[in-house]
Design an enzyme around this catalytic site. Structure first.
Site, PDB file in Angstrom:
ATOM      1  N   LYS A  58     -10.407  -5.340  -4.928  1.00  0.00           N
ATOM      2  CA  LYS A  58     -11.383  -4.259  -5.101  1.00  0.00           C
ATOM      3  C   LYS A  58     -10.752  -3.064  -5.805  1.00  0.00           C
ATOM      4  CE  LYS A  58     -12.896  -4.905  -0.417  1.00  0.00           C
ATOM      5  NZ  LYS A  58     -12.510  -4.380   0.865  1.00  0.00           N
ATOM      6  N   LYS A  99      -3.716 -11.123  -6.831  1.00  0.00           N
ATOM      7  CA  LYS A  99      -5.019 -11.445  -6.241  1.00  0.00           C
ATOM      8  C   LYS A  99      -6.121 -10.587  -6.876  1.00  0.00           C
ATOM      9  CE  LYS A  99      -5.663  -8.469  -2.220  1.00  0.00           C
ATOM     10  NZ  LYS A  99      -6.091  -8.314  -0.861  1.00  0.00           N
ATOM     11  N   LYS A 139       0.834  -1.213   0.000  1.00  0.00           N
ATOM     12  CA  LYS A 139       0.000   0.000   0.000  1.00  0.00           C
ATOM     13  C   LYS A 139       0.860   1.252   0.000  1.00  0.00           C
ATOM     14  CE  LYS A 139      -4.356  -1.722   1.646  1.00  0.00           C
ATOM     15  NZ  LYS A 139      -5.418  -1.688   2.626  1.00  0.00           N
TER      16      LYS A 139
END
Ligand code: TYM
Length: 345
Positions: free
Chosen positions: A210, A207, A125
């Site tokens: 979202k 993966k 992140k």
């Protein structure tokens, strides 16, 4: 008045506790459903369950306030639409229970910088949001530990990507217990046999997420049937032209994982079913299995959207329930670390 008495008795009767949560950022994907939500449903009869919309975690990334509020409510409705009974399961907003933030502060003082520095989600992140590497992003796993430990959870159903956060939660709890006695239950992760690591349809090394910028990479829970089938038909595979569950065919392997999670079949049964058939037939079948599983959820979600008063009632009473249990642990912890007791008249 909600049945606080009944709830307490069940806890005293010894039913174990389950905690899990999801972030209200982005639109939920099939990965969230198969990796987490589906298992929440399976486990909900066996445990006293707390399912939180973790909005405190969401602001570690900059959010539009109106959008965050809307997404948080939609996510709460999705939990219910997926089949979780809000009378039985405590479905609530993390920000409505101040104990999460309070315990998180205390646990920050029992967590080492070196431990947090190793978190791969933090590194990912931070790389993605290089202009906003805030302290909240760094201590995100401590807040997650607080979520879990606040309810003395025995089990935490999550996808594989959250395992490292579960491990640090256990380390923090054990460290605290070693100093102050048996304060926290040490939680066990629950990773489903199928669907624990659903990959992107466009890049099976990554993966399904979202926050993926390519909408074809993810199936969103509200995608209609045509969109779902189209996305599967466009899924990246290979030129081997055989439906085989192998490391060398990550795209097909991911589709088999999805198919098995939706149908309950095994990879071997799936290989036999599609023996001699082309990828086109297989991809359509995977798409149809997903449509079947999402359809009831989508219908219920539409209905819930029309019943504002019902959802408001759930939000209010479940925040009270969660707050009651959170406070029990928080008071114990505050006392252990040496905070003076409040004077109650
Ligand atoms: P979040 O919101 O990223 O994801 C919610 C849940 O979905 C799972 N998941 C997946 N499972 C399989 N395949 C995928 N592609 C996939 N993508 C997501 C996640 O593992 C997760 O179980 N930090 C957490 C939220 C959280 C939490 C907690 C979870 C906060 N406090 C306490 C458990 C307990 C998160 O960001 O999940």
């Amino acid at each position: 008045m909600w049945a606080m008495q009944e709830w307490r008795i069940t806890m005293i009767d010894g039913q174990k506790v389950l905690f899990s949560g999801m972030q209200a950022t982005g639109t939920l994907t099939l990965g969230n459903y198969l990796g987490a939500l589906k298992n929440w449903l399976t486990l909900s009869d066996e445990y006293q369950c707390f399912y939180s919309v973790v909005d405190l975690h969401s602001i570690t990334i900059r959010q539009d306030p109106a959008e965050l509020r809307k997404r948080a409510r939609n996510l709460l409705m999705l939990y219910i639409a997926a089949g979780l009974d809000p009378e039985k399961n405590c479905i609530y907003y993390q920000s409505h229970v101040s104990g999460h933030a309070e315990l998180s502060w205390i646990l920050n003082c029992f967590t080492y910088m070196g431990e947090l520095n190793r978190m791969t989600q933090y590194k990912d992140k931070a790389a993605k949001h290089a202009d906003n590497i805030n302290a909240g992003l760094f201590t995100y796993p401590v807040l997650m530990a607080a979520d879990i430990l606040l309810y003395q959870a025995d089990v935490v159903p999550v996808g594989k990507d959250q395992m490292q956060h579960l491990e640090i939660t256990r380390d923090i709890a054990q460290r605290f217990n070693a100093i102050y006695g048996d304060v926290f239950t040490i939680p066990e992760p629950y990773i489903g046999k199928t669907g624990a690591h659903i990959k992107s349809l466009q890049n099976p090394e990554k993966k399904m997420s979202k926050s993926d910028e390519n909408p074809n990479a993810s199936i969103y829970l509200m995608d209609d049937a045509d969109t779902i089938i189209r996305k599967f038909r466009r899924a990246v595979t290979d030129s081997e032209a055989c439906v085989r569950y192998s490391e060398e065919q990550p795209g097909i392997r991911n589709l088999i994982d999805i198919y098995c999670a939706c149908t309950g079949k095994t990879p071997q049964e799936t290989e036999r079913e599609f023996d001699g058939k082309g990828y086109g037939d297989f991809k359509t079948a995977v798409g149809e299995s997903v449509v079947d599983i999402l359809k009831p959820l989508q219908t219920r979600y539409e209905e819930l959207g029309k019943d504002r008063a019902y959802i408001d009632g759930i939000i209010k009473k479940n925040a009270e329930k969660a707050g009651y249990y959170a406070n029990k642990t928080l008071r114990k912890v505050q006392k252990k670390v040496g905070f003076p007791e409040k004077i109650r008249s």
